[in-house]
Scaffold this motif. Structure first.
Motif, PDB file in Angstrom:
ATOM      1  N   ARG A 350       0.884  -1.570  -0.055  1.00  0.00           N
ATOM      2  CA  ARG A 350      -0.253   0.432   0.195  1.00  0.00           C
ATOM      3  C   ARG A 350       1.024   1.314  -0.250  1.00  0.00           C
ATOM      4  O   ARG A 350       1.938   1.612   0.734  1.00  0.00           O
ATOM      5  CB  ARG A 350      -0.999   0.078   1.278  1.00  0.00           C
ATOM      6  CG  ARG A 350      -2.041   1.272   1.389  1.00  0.00           C
ATOM      7  CD  ARG A 350      -2.764   1.035   2.925  1.00  0.00           C
ATOM      8  NE  ARG A 350      -2.189   0.487   3.842  1.00  0.00           N
ATOM      9  CZ  ARG A 350      -1.574   1.312   4.973  1.00  0.00           C
ATOM     10  NH1 ARG A 350      -1.434   2.652   4.715  1.00  0.00           N
ATOM     11  NH2 ARG A 350      -0.903   0.704   5.957  1.00  0.00           N
ATOM     12  N   PRO A 372       2.444  -5.157   8.273  1.00  0.00           N
ATOM     13  CA  PRO A 372       1.054  -3.457   7.923  1.00  0.00           C
ATOM     14  C   PRO A 372       1.621  -3.147   6.920  1.00  0.00           C
ATOM     15  O   PRO A 372       3.284  -3.574   6.402  1.00  0.00           O
ATOM     16  CB  PRO A 372       1.480  -3.206   9.344  1.00  0.00           C
ATOM     17  CG  PRO A 372       2.878  -3.409  10.121  1.00  0.00           C
ATOM     18  CD  PRO A 372       2.928  -5.216   9.840  1.00  0.00           C
ATOM     19  N   PRO A 375      -1.573  -5.591   2.442  1.00  0.00           N
ATOM     20  CA  PRO A 375      -2.499  -5.960   2.849  1.00  0.00           C
ATOM     21  C   PRO A 375      -3.092  -7.451   1.751  1.00  0.00           C
ATOM     22  O   PRO A 375      -2.675  -7.389   0.561  1.00  0.00           O
ATOM     23  CB  PRO A 375      -3.690  -5.046   2.306  1.00  0.00           C
ATOM     24  CG  PRO A 375      -3.136  -3.743   2.015  1.00  0.00           C
ATOM     25  CD  PRO A 375      -1.999  -3.875   1.976  1.00  0.00           C
ATOM     26  N   LEU A 416      -7.383  -7.254   4.029  1.00  0.00           N
ATOM     27  CA  LEU A 416      -7.624  -6.816   5.831  1.00  0.00           C
ATOM     28  C   LEU A 416      -5.841  -7.040   5.678  1.00  0.00           C
ATOM     29  O   LEU A 416      -5.474  -7.100   5.171  1.00  0.00           O
ATOM     30  CB  LEU A 416      -7.474  -8.792   5.542  1.00  0.00           C
ATOM     31  CG  LEU A 416      -7.674  -9.526   7.234  1.00  0.00           C
ATOM     32  CD1 LEU A 416      -8.905  -8.651   7.422  1.00  0.00           C
ATOM     33  CD2 LEU A 416      -7.859 -10.084   7.583  1.00  0.00           C
ATOM     34  N   GLU A 417      -5.163  -6.045   6.425  1.00  0.00           N
ATOM     35  CA  GLU A 417      -4.485  -5.811   7.102  1.00  0.00           C
ATOM     36  C   GLU A 417      -4.652  -5.510   8.825  1.00  0.00           C
ATOM     37  O   GLU A 417      -5.065  -4.960   9.316  1.00  0.00           O
ATOM     38  CB  GLU A 417      -4.049  -4.254   5.755  1.00  0.00           C
ATOM     39  CG  GLU A 417      -3.185  -3.443   6.245  1.00  0.00           C
ATOM     40  CD  GLU A 417      -2.796  -2.553   5.883  1.00  0.00           C
ATOM     41  OE1 GLU A 417      -1.401  -1.529   7.066  1.00  0.00           O
ATOM     42  OE2 GLU A 417      -3.306  -2.183   5.273  1.00  0.00           O
ATOM     43  N   ARG A 419      -2.528  -4.882  11.702  1.00  0.00           N
ATOM     44  CA  ARG A 419      -2.467  -3.563  12.169  1.00  0.00           C
ATOM     45  C   ARG A 419      -0.873  -2.961  13.231  1.00  0.00           C
ATOM     46  O   ARG A 419      -0.360  -3.893  13.159  1.00  0.00           O
ATOM     47  CB  ARG A 419      -3.714  -2.905  13.495  1.00  0.00           C
ATOM     48  CG  ARG A 419      -4.664  -3.056  13.603  1.00  0.00           C
ATOM     49  CD  ARG A 419      -5.342  -2.803  14.633  1.00  0.00           C
ATOM     50  NE  ARG A 419      -5.423  -2.589  15.631  1.00  0.00           N
ATOM     51  CZ  ARG A 419      -5.352  -3.086  16.885  1.00  0.00           C
ATOM     52  NH1 ARG A 419      -6.343  -3.722  16.495  1.00  0.00           N
ATOM     53  NH2 ARG A 419      -4.942  -2.437  18.551  1.00  0.00           N
ATOM     54  N   ASP A 421       0.056  -2.042  15.201  1.00  0.00           N
ATOM     55  CA  ASP A 421       0.868  -1.931  16.464  1.00  0.00           C
ATOM     56  C   ASP A 421       0.348  -3.086  16.911  1.00  0.00           C
ATOM     57  O   ASP A 421       1.690  -3.127  17.968  1.00  0.00           O
ATOM     58  CB  ASP A 421      -0.403  -0.632  17.919  1.00  0.00           C
ATOM     59  CG  ASP A 421      -1.772  -1.000  17.325  1.00  0.00           C
ATOM     60  OD1 ASP A 421      -1.933  -2.313  16.236  1.00  0.00           O
ATOM     61  OD2 ASP A 421      -2.193  -1.833  18.226  1.00  0.00           O
ATOM     62  N   ARG A 473     -10.086 -10.830  14.598  1.00  0.00           N
ATOM     63  CA  ARG A 473     -10.395  -9.494  13.690  1.00  0.00           C
ATOM     64  C   ARG A 473      -9.884  -8.388  14.162  1.00  0.00           C
ATOM     65  O   ARG A 473      -8.947  -7.370  13.423  1.00  0.00           O
ATOM     66  CB  ARG A 473     -11.625  -9.788  13.635  1.00  0.00           C
ATOM     67  CG  ARG A 473     -12.414 -10.774  12.538  1.00  0.00           C
ATOM     68  CD  ARG A 473     -11.491 -10.512  11.455  1.00  0.00           C
ATOM     69  NE  ARG A 473     -12.825 -11.939  10.157  1.00  0.00           N
ATOM     70  CZ  ARG A 473     -13.607 -12.294  10.237  1.00  0.00           C
ATOM     71  NH1 ARG A 473     -14.238 -10.988   9.545  1.00  0.00           N
ATOM     72  NH2 ARG A 473     -14.784 -13.265   8.956  1.00  0.00           N
ATOM     73  N   SER A 474      -9.933  -8.138  15.608  1.00  0.00           N
ATOM     74  CA  SER A 474      -9.179  -6.799  16.430  1.00  0.00           C
ATOM     75  C   SER A 474      -7.794  -6.249  15.482  1.00  0.00           C
ATOM     76  O   SER A 474      -7.605  -5.635  15.990  1.00  0.00           O
ATOM     77  CB  SER A 474      -9.660  -6.609  17.531  1.00  0.00           C
ATOM     78  OG  SER A 474      -9.296  -7.747  18.540  1.00  0.00           O
ATOM     79  N   ASP A 475      -6.817  -7.560  15.753  1.00  0.00           N
ATOM     80  CA  ASP A 475      -5.934  -7.293  14.774  1.00  0.00           C
ATOM     81  C   ASP A 475      -5.993  -6.295  13.559  1.00  0.00           C
ATOM     82  O   ASP A 475      -4.288  -6.027  12.671  1.00  0.00           O
ATOM     83  CB  ASP A 475      -5.126  -8.371  15.005  1.00  0.00           C
ATOM     84  CG  ASP A 475      -4.569  -8.790  16.812  1.00  0.00           C
ATOM     85  OD1 ASP A 475      -5.157  -8.613  16.939  1.00  0.00           O
ATOM     86  OD2 ASP A 475      -4.128 -10.410  16.404  1.00  0.00           O
ATOM     87  N   TYR A 476      -6.585  -6.653  13.157  1.00  0.00           N
ATOM     88  CA  TYR A 476      -7.132  -5.799  10.836  1.00  0.00           C
ATOM     89  C   TYR A 476      -7.996  -4.842  11.444  1.00  0.00           C
ATOM     90  O   TYR A 476      -8.300  -4.686  12.399  1.00  0.00           O
ATOM     91  CB  TYR A 476      -7.172  -7.397  11.026  1.00  0.00           C
ATOM     92  CG  TYR A 476      -6.165  -8.595  11.052  1.00  0.00           C
ATOM     93  CD1 TYR A 476      -5.083  -8.423   9.715  1.00  0.00           C
ATOM     94  CD2 TYR A 476      -6.586  -9.293  11.568  1.00  0.00           C
ATOM     95  CE1 TYR A 476      -4.576  -9.647   9.730  1.00  0.00           C
ATOM     96  CE2 TYR A 476      -5.926 -10.440  11.255  1.00  0.00           C
ATOM     97  CZ  TYR A 476      -3.958 -10.392  10.474  1.00  0.00           C
ATOM     98  OH  TYR A 476      -3.144 -11.353  10.259  1.00  0.00           O
ATOM     99  N   ARG A 477      -6.883  -4.301  10.517  1.00  0.00           N
ATOM    100  CA  ARG A 477      -7.968  -2.670   9.807  1.00  0.00           C
ATOM    101  C   ARG A 477      -8.638  -3.056   8.624  1.00  0.00           C
ATOM    102  O   ARG A 477      -8.246  -4.768   7.904  1.00  0.00           O
ATOM    103  CB  ARG A 477      -7.105  -1.521   9.515  1.00  0.00           C
ATOM    104  CG  ARG A 477      -5.803  -2.139   8.867  1.00  0.00           C
ATOM    105  CD  ARG A 477      -5.088  -0.624   9.153  1.00  0.00           C
ATOM    106  NE  ARG A 477      -5.274   0.253   8.311  1.00  0.00           N
ATOM    107  CZ  ARG A 477      -5.104   1.143   7.729  1.00  0.00           C
ATOM    108  NH1 ARG A 477      -3.898   1.740   7.907  1.00  0.00           N
ATOM    109  NH2 ARG A 477      -5.604   2.564   6.065  1.00  0.00           N
TER     110      ARG A 477
END
Length: 477
Positions: A350, A372, A375, A416-417, A419, A421, A473-477
Motif C-alpha cells: 500500500r 502492516p 493487505p 485485510l491488513e 494493524r 501496533d 479480527r481486532s488485530d486487523y484494519r
C-alpha cells in the motif's frame, strides 16, 4: 470468487493450497519456478541427504503415510511423498510449473503479479485477491566469499546444487561446514573418497539418531490399523517436547539433553579432542541427529580442520595456521540465506511501500504471517517461524489453518491488513524473548546486521499452534 495465488510448491505451498481448497476456495493457482513440486527435497540431492526429524511427524497430519521405509527416510522418499500428496489432493490442475513470481504490487484492490516463464524468459501479468508466498527460508544457497575461490582448478559445488553425475570415487574432497548437510554428506562419501577434509567453523551439538527400518509387517499394520500411525506420531511429538523444553531453557530438560549429547561425544569422539565440543549454548543452532558423524571423523583418511580458511588456491585450501590441503572437489555445505525472506521477489504494498525497505533492519511479521502496509499478503514459513527441535511441517499446518481464516475474512469483508501496533508488539516480544535465555551469546549467523534474530520461534511449537488457532479480527484494519 476469491482469487488466490500461492508462490512455491514445497511442503508449505502444498499444505496451504490443499486446506484452502478443502475450505471451499477453488480459485487457487500455485506458481512454481521449477519443473516439479518438492521445494528443498527437490533441490537437495547430495549423497546421504535425509530427514533429521522422524517421518511420523515430518508429514501432514491429514495425510499420514503408512509406507515409510524407516524412521528417518532419505530425501527421495520424502519427495515421493510430497508429490503423491499433490496428486492425491487434486492440486495438479492448479499448478503452473516453470513459472516464477518475479514481482507483486498492490493495486488498492488486488495483487498484480509479474510472472516469468523459466523456459522462455517471457513475462506476463495476472491479478489475484490474495497472495501467499511459500518460498521458505531454505531456498537460496549461501556460498561464502572466500579469497581466491575463483582460482580453484577443481570442481566446486554447493550441497543444494549437487549434480548426481558427480563421482566422488578416489577424489580428495574438501567439505566446508559442519551443519546438517555436512553431517549427512561426509559419512555417505567417506568410503569412496581418497581423502575427506572437513573445514569447521563451529562444532555442532549432536544427539544419537535412533533410526530403525520399518518392515513389511509394520507397513501392512499401518495400512490396516491407522491408529498405529497416530500413536507413532504422538510418541515422536512427546520426544520433541522434551528436546523443545531443553531448547527453550527449562533447566531439568536442558541438563538431561546436554548430558545425552555429552555422553555421545565421550563415547564416540574421545580421540578427536576439544575441536568437536561446541562453544555456544545448546539450541543456538539446530541440534543434529547422527549415528555415524564422529565415527567417520575418526577414520584415517578423514581430517577435521578447525583453523579458519584464509584462502582458496588453485590446488585447494589454506588455513590460518599455514597448512595447505589439496582438493579435487570442494563442497560448500554452508546452508542458506535464511534471513533474506522472499528475495528476489520484489513486493510493493500500500502507498508504494517496498517490503525490502520495510525489512531493511530484518524481517518481521505478525505471527510470522502478515505485515502492516501489505493487505491480503500472508506468508508461509515467514519470520520467526523456524524450529530448532521439531517438525517445520507442524508449523506449516498452523500457518495454513490461520491463512484459511484470513482468506475467509477477506471473502466476507474485503481487504485485510494487520494493524501496525499489533505487528510491532509481536516483533518486540520476539526480539525480547530471543535476546535472552539460550539465545544470549549466540553468534552472528542467526542475526541480521542490526542484531535482530528473525528466523527462529522462541518457544514451544504448541504455543505457536495455540496462538495461530484463531484469527482475531481486532488485530486487523
Amino acid at each position: 470468487m476469491t482469487r488466490i495465488a500461492v508462490a512455491g510448491a514445497g511442503f508449505g505451498g502444498i499444505a496451504v493450497a490443499h486446506l484452502l481448497r478443502r475450505a471451499g476456495f477453488g480459485d487457487v493457482t500455485i506458481y512454481e519456478r521449477a519443473a516439479e513440486v518438492g521445494g528443498v527435497w527437490r533441490d537437495n540431492t547430495y549423497p546421504g541427504c535425509a530427514c533429521d526429524i522422524p517421518a511420523p511427524l515430518y508429514s501432514y497430519s491429514f495425510a499420514l503415510n503408512p509406507d515409510w521405509s524407516q524412521r528417518f527416510p532419505p530425501h527421495a522418499e520424502i519427495l515421493r511423498y510430497l508429490r503423491t500428496c499433490a496428486d492425491g489432493f487434486g492440486l495438479r490442475p492448479h499448478l503452473r510449473l516453470g513459472t516464477a513470481v518475479a514481482a507483486a504490487a498492490w493495486t488498492g484492490t488486488a495483487w498484480r503479479l509479474t510472472l516469468a516463464d523459466q523456459a522462455t524468459g517471457l513475462e506476463s501479468t495476472a491479478e489475484y485477491d490474495i497472495l501467499i508466498p511459500a518460498t521458505g527460508q531454505l531456498s537460496r544457497p549461501v556460498v561464502p566469499a572466500l579469497p581466491g575461490a575463483e582460482a580453484f582448478a577443481g570442481l566446486a559445488v554447493h550441497t543444494a546444487a549437487w549434480d548426481p553425475a558427480i563421482d566422488v570415487t578416489g577424489r580428495r574432497i574438501g567439505v566446508i561446514g559442519t551443519g546438517a548437510s555436512a553431517v549427512q554428506l561426509v559419512p555417505a562419501i567417506a568410503d569412496r573418497a581418497a581423502r575427506v577434509t572437513v573445514f569447521q567453523r563451529s562444532a555442532p551439538w549432536t544427539l544419537p539418531k535412533p533410526n530403525r527400518r520399518y518392515g513389511r509387517i509394520r507397513r501392512a499394520l499401518n495400512r490396516r490399523v491407522p491408529p498405529l500411525m497416530r500413536a507413532a506420531r504422538a510418541g515422536t511429538w512427546l520426544l520433541t517436547v522434551v528436546t523443545g523444553r531443553a531448547m527453550t531453557g527449562r533447566p531439568i530438560a536442558r541438563r538431561f539433553v546436554r548430558a545425552v549429547s555429552q555422553a555421545q561425544r565421550l563415547l564416540q569422539a574421545r580421540r578427536l579432542g576439544p575441536g568437536v565440543t561446541p562453544d555456544y549454548a545448546m539450541g543456538c543452532k539446530r541440534v543434529l541427529f547422527t549415528g555415524d558423524w564422529f565415527r567417520t571423523l575418526h577414520r584415517e583418511h578423514v581430517d577435521l580442520v578447525t583453523h579458519d580458511i584464509v584462502q582458496v588456491t588453485s590446488a585447494g585450501v589454506r588455513t590460518a595456521d599455514g597448512s595447505a590441503y589439496d582438493c579435487d572437489l570442494l563442497v560448500y555445505a554452508t546452508g542458506f540465506a535464511a534471513t533474506e525472506f522472499l528475495a528476489p521477489l520484489a513486493v510493493t504494498g500500500r502507498d508504494g511501500r517496498r517490503l525490502e525497505d520495510e525489512w531493511r533492519d530484518g524481517a518481521y511479521a505478525h505471527l510470522g504471517i502478515t505485515v502492516p502496509g501489505f493487505p491480503n499478503l500472508f506468508l508461509m514459513y515467514g519470520p520467526n517461524t523456524n524450529t530448532g527441535n521439531t517438525s517445520v511441517v507442524y508449523f506449516h499446518e498452523s500457518q495454513a489453518r490461520y491463512i484459511v481464516q484470513a482468506v475467509r475474512a477477506v471473502a466476507e469483508s474485503g481487504p485485510l491488513e494487520v494493524r501496525a501496533d499489533v505487528a510491532a508488539a509481536f516483533d518486540a516480544e520476539m526480539q525480547r524473548r530471543l535476546g535472552g535465555s539460550v539465545w544470549t551469546g549466540c553468534t552472528s549467523w542467526y542475526r541480521t546486521a542490526a542484531g535482530r534474530v528473525v528466523t527462529n520461534w522462541p518457544g514451544m511449537a504448541s504455543e505457536y499452534r495455540a496462538r495461530t488457532a484463531r484469527l482475531a479480527r481486532s488485530d486487523y484494519r
